[in-house]
Scaffold this motif. Structure first.
Motif, PDB file in Angstrom:
ATOM      1  N   LEU A 209       0.844  -1.193   0.000  1.00 51.97           N
ATOM      2  CA  LEU A 209       0.000   0.000   0.000  1.00 51.97           C
ATOM      3  C   LEU A 209       0.875   1.236   0.000  1.00 51.97           C
ATOM      4  N   TYR A 211      -0.283   5.348   0.526  1.00 55.17           N
ATOM      5  CA  TYR A 211      -1.402   6.276   0.708  1.00 55.17           C
ATOM      6  C   TYR A 211      -0.882   7.585   1.258  1.00 55.17           C
ATOM      7  N   ARG A 213      -2.662  11.698   1.897  1.00 53.46           N
ATOM      8  CA  ARG A 213      -3.898  12.469   1.797  1.00 53.46           C
ATOM      9  C   ARG A 213      -3.781  13.674   0.873  1.00 53.46           C
ATOM     10  N   ILE A 250      -4.153   6.599  -3.470  1.00 54.76           N
ATOM     11  CA  ILE A 250      -4.122   5.300  -2.803  1.00 54.76           C
ATOM     12  C   ILE A 250      -3.760   4.268  -3.862  1.00 54.76           C
ATOM     13  N   HIS A 252      -2.704   0.007  -3.960  1.00 51.39           N
ATOM     14  CA  HIS A 252      -2.483  -1.166  -3.119  1.00 51.39           C
ATOM     15  C   HIS A 252      -2.594  -2.453  -3.917  1.00 51.39           C
ATOM     16  N   ILE A 263     -10.003   3.245   3.733  1.00 54.89           N
ATOM     17  CA  ILE A 263      -9.293   4.453   3.295  1.00 54.89           C
ATOM     18  C   ILE A 263     -10.027   5.097   2.128  1.00 54.89           C
ATOM     19  N   GLU A 267     -11.682   9.008   1.948  1.00 62.50           N
ATOM     20  CA  GLU A 267     -11.442   9.993   0.901  1.00 62.50           C
ATOM     21  C   GLU A 267     -12.624  10.149  -0.052  1.00 62.50           C
TER      22      GLU A 267
END
Length: 274
Positions: A209, A211, A213, A250, A252, A263, A267
């Motif tokens: 992953l 991530y 923001r 993001i 993954h 997640i 968002e």
């Protein structure tokens, strides 16, 4: 795709971007070595001068290398700015992971994306740690020095390794809460400081992953395409919105989609075709 950019036009740009990324990445690494910025105090104005010179030199070399070949394209860089055009636009971060670069932590790279009509058609990332170039052309897979790469097949969260970015534009408390949640699910996690490289780590299966923001478009677009073409699940706002104001990303491994769905909910995103 825009009619002016058929498969041959895209292929030619991808080959040029790979060449330019490798040349500029290696020259930028040499510049750091020869300048020995580690001998400068962190507070010293000389350090900031070094960073500015390194960034500007790299971006100018990328601009010259691409626009000399494709003069009708437009260019958007972290250092020089610019806007996306109606045709194709190069979106460039000349040194992604600047602090790492300064300190000699080799988790930094060069990120070059080519956007046409709101879609990322080409992603190229020079990875300084391995002196390698990752690239992808939309619909054609992802590659590291010409060899295919694939997202990890991880399905058990206890075996997962995740990379979390953090921007000072976003809540650190939220970042800590997310870290705790992943930790409680048995996942190991890192914060490495270079989004483009973090995304290609997902693409090659080294991480499960990535991530963050909030990122700028030049930090994420190339790596996001490479990750998606490697089979990772990728979610981010529309490219035009990212070009204007940045946003989250993001990426993954697909076998852990259920683990990371929360997640996407945070968002308000869903996996998208970049």
């Amino acid at each position: 795709m825009n009619a002016a950019f058929d498969a041959d036009a895209i292929r030619a740009r991808a080959e040029a971007a790979i060449t330019v990324a490798l040349e500029v990445g290696r020259e930028t690494a040499r510049f750091r070595h020869d300048s020995d910025p580690g001998s400068l105090a962190v507070e010293n104005k000389g350090l900031q001068d070094f960073v500015t010179i390194a960034d500007r030199r790299a971006e100018q070399a990328i601009r010259d290398g691409l626009l000399s070949r494709f003069p009708d394209d437009t260019f958007m860089g972290e250092e020089s700015g610019g806007r996306s055009g109606e045709g194709g636009t190069w979106v460039v971060d000349p040194i992604d992971g600047t602090t790492n670069y300064i300190r000699g932590f080799r988790h930094w790279g060069v990120s070059i994306a080519f956007v046409v009509g709101g879609k990322v058609e080409i992603g190229v990332v020079y990875d300084a740690a391995g002196d390698k170039v990752f690239h992808a052309v939309r619909g054609s897979g992802a590659f590291k020095d010409g060899l295919p790469v694939h997202a990890a097949a991880t399905v058990d969260p206890v075996n997962a390794l995740v990379i979390l970015g953090h921007s000072r534009k976003t809540s650190f408390d939220d970042h800590l809460a997310l870290s705790r949640r992943l930790h409680e699910r048995g996942m190991d996690y890192r914060r490495m400081g270079a989004a483009a490289i973090d995304l290609v780590r997902v693409a090659e299966g080294a991480a499960d992953l990535y991530y963050e923001r909030h990122l700028n478009a030049w930090d994420m677009l190339a790596g996001a395409l490479i990750a998606e073409e490697a089979g990772a699940m990728v979610a981010m706002p529309p490219v035009d919105k990212l070009l204007a104001q940045g946003g989250p990303v993001i990426a993954h491994s697909p076998g852990l989609a259920g683990e990371f769905a929360f997640i996407l909910d945070i968002e308000g995103l869903a996996p998208v075709a970049i």
